[in-house]
Design an enzyme around this catalytic site. Structure first.
Site, PDB file in Angstrom:
ATOM      1  N   VAL A  98       0.827  -1.199   0.000  1.00 39.06           N
ATOM      2  CA  VAL A  98       0.000   0.000   0.000  1.00 39.06           C
ATOM      3  C   VAL A  98       0.864   1.253   0.000  1.00 39.06           C
ATOM      4  O   VAL A  98       1.950   1.274   0.566  1.00 39.06           O
ATOM      5  CB  VAL A  98      -0.953  -0.031   1.220  1.00 39.06           C
ATOM      6  CG1 VAL A  98      -0.199  -0.092   2.524  1.00 39.06           C
ATOM      7  CG2 VAL A  98      -1.932   1.138   1.209  1.00 39.06           C
ATOM      8  N   SER A  99       0.392   2.305  -0.670  1.00 35.94           N
ATOM      9  CA  SER A  99       1.056   3.604  -0.720  1.00 35.94           C
ATOM     10  C   SER A  99       2.394   3.478  -1.437  1.00 35.94           C
ATOM     11  O   SER A  99       2.435   3.020  -2.577  1.00 35.94           O
ATOM     12  CB  SER A  99       1.195   4.183   0.691  1.00 35.94           C
ATOM     13  OG  SER A  99       1.601   5.531   0.646  1.00 35.94           O
ATOM     14  N   MET A 100       3.526   3.860  -0.812  1.00 36.06           N
ATOM     15  CA  MET A 100       4.822   3.632  -1.445  1.00 36.06           C
ATOM     16  C   MET A 100       4.987   2.161  -1.799  1.00 36.06           C
ATOM     17  O   MET A 100       5.709   1.789  -2.726  1.00 36.06           O
ATOM     18  CB  MET A 100       5.957   4.088  -0.525  1.00 36.06           C
ATOM     19  CG  MET A 100       7.343   3.977  -1.141  1.00 36.06           C
ATOM     20  SD  MET A 100       8.648   4.447   0.033  1.00 36.06           S
ATOM     21  CE  MET A 100      10.110   4.212  -0.973  1.00 36.06           C
TER      22      MET A 100
END
Length: 367
Positions: free
Chosen positions: A228-230
């Site tokens: 998730v995200s980065m």
């Protein structure tokens, strides 16, 4: 996304983050609002104190309930305390003497709560390059041998414990086991073992895959990668070079992490975290290191089915990242873009985790 602080996106985002996790035991709405009301927008010291207040208050509830033998109340309060304390540590500088003790206090609270669950997680340690990667293995209740498994990393700022509040509940309801880990540059790997992030995230992902096959009751042919995200970069990079993964799930796409950071100011609220995870003395050095964090020439190597989920109103990793990655994929591919007029359209659907459900429904089908 709802802005509790109209003129401060990042503080509002962190509140939305924990409010969404509250649906999964990671908080209580009015405790969160009380904490947020004690915080001055843009004042990082008040941010720490506001969330520490909520964490210590929940911790006191947990300990009082424990003393009286009320294990359910204690468990719930410990889990809330862990997430409030995690949030209070979030913006502390790496050399702040409160940072590591705050992290350890949050982790201890999580374990005190989680280990009292009817179906508790199992703490795991994976040998890695002379050190270890730690995290938790969770199975659905009444799981059998040879279960499907997702290996999950967080992002720039995640801890393995945080992944319990949302991702795990959605997986267990669909009969999927989860190995949630602090990879290089995350959680315990960074704070306790000084393990910096790396662009070749297939290395820790492969180590996790091999360890899971050797040590867990999982089906080697039904193991996927999700982040998730980065971690949207990390999952894609891992899938490109570790061909044994059955599926790749990208919860918030990243095409080039350098592009995301190249125009951000050096005093960006997340800049100290970026310097910390890359081991950089300043943002100029950090940006130079981030040039390797790109899916250019990498995305087309992903061979297994891939699913991208992204919010159109993502103000951290713009939605163009998702479209660019989707266009570059040569494998079976799926995409879920939540329109900006809708809740769940912010970064990683932090303002409505239900908008990630198409990914998990697809995952249930393919695994």
């Amino acid at each position: 996304m709802w802005h509790f602080y109209p003129d401060h996106y990042m503080f509002s985002y962190q509140l939305n983050r924990i409010l969404t996790q509250s649906h999964f035991g990671g908080g209580e709405f009015n405790e969160c609002i009380e904490a947020a009301s004690k915080i001055t927008p843009g004042d990082f010291e008040s941010f720490n104190k506001g969330w520490a207040f909520a964490g210590n208050q929940a911790l006191q509830m947990a300990e009082e309930a424990t003393a009286k033998g009320y294990s359910i109340t204690a468990r719930q309060a410990y889990l809330r305390a862990s997430n409030y304390l995690r949030t209070s540590e979030f913006f502390l500088k790496p050399d702040d003497p409160r940072k590591v003790p705050g992290y350890l206090k949050a982790t201890e609270a999580f374990q005190k709560g989680a280990y009292q669950l009817p179906n508790p997680p199992r703490f795991v340690s994976i040998p890695f390059e002379g050190s270890e990667i730690t995290g938790y293995f969770l199975q659905p209740a009444n799981a059998k041998e040879n279960q499907p498994l997702m290996i999950m990393f967080g992002g720039l700022d995640s801890t393995a414990e945080e992944l319990y509040f949302g991702p795990w509940q959605k997986m267990q309801e669909r009969g999927i086991s989860l190995l949630m880990l602090d990879g290089p540059g995350q959680g315990a790997s960074l704070r306790l073992r000084h393990m910096l992030t790396r662009y070749d995230y297939e290395v820790p992902a492969t180590a996790a895959f091999d360890w899971a096959v050797a040590n867990l009751p999982v089906d080697p042919k039904r193991i996927g990668i999700i982040a998730v995200s980065m971690g949207g970069y990390m999952a894609a990079r891992a899938a490109a070079f570790e061909k044994r993964f059955k599926v790749c799930c990208i919860w918030g796409a990243v095409w080039s992490y350098y592009d995301i950071w190249k125009n951000r100011p050096d005093n960006h609220p997340l800049a100290s975290i970026m310097m910390h995870i890359t081991g950089s003395a300043n943002m100029t050095e950090a940006r130079e290191k981030l040039k390797n964090f790109t899916l250019e020439g990498v995305a087309d190597k992903i061979s297994m089915p891939a699913f991208i989920s992204h919010g159109e109103d993502d103000k951290q990793n713009f939605v163009e990242n998702a479209y660019k990655l989707y266009d570059a994929l040569q494998c079976e591919k799926h995409i879920n873009i939540v329109p900006k007029e809708s809740t769940g359209s912010s970064h990683c659907h932090i303002d409505n985790f239900n908008k990630i459900n198409p990914m998990f429904d697809w995952l249930q089908t393919v695994l």
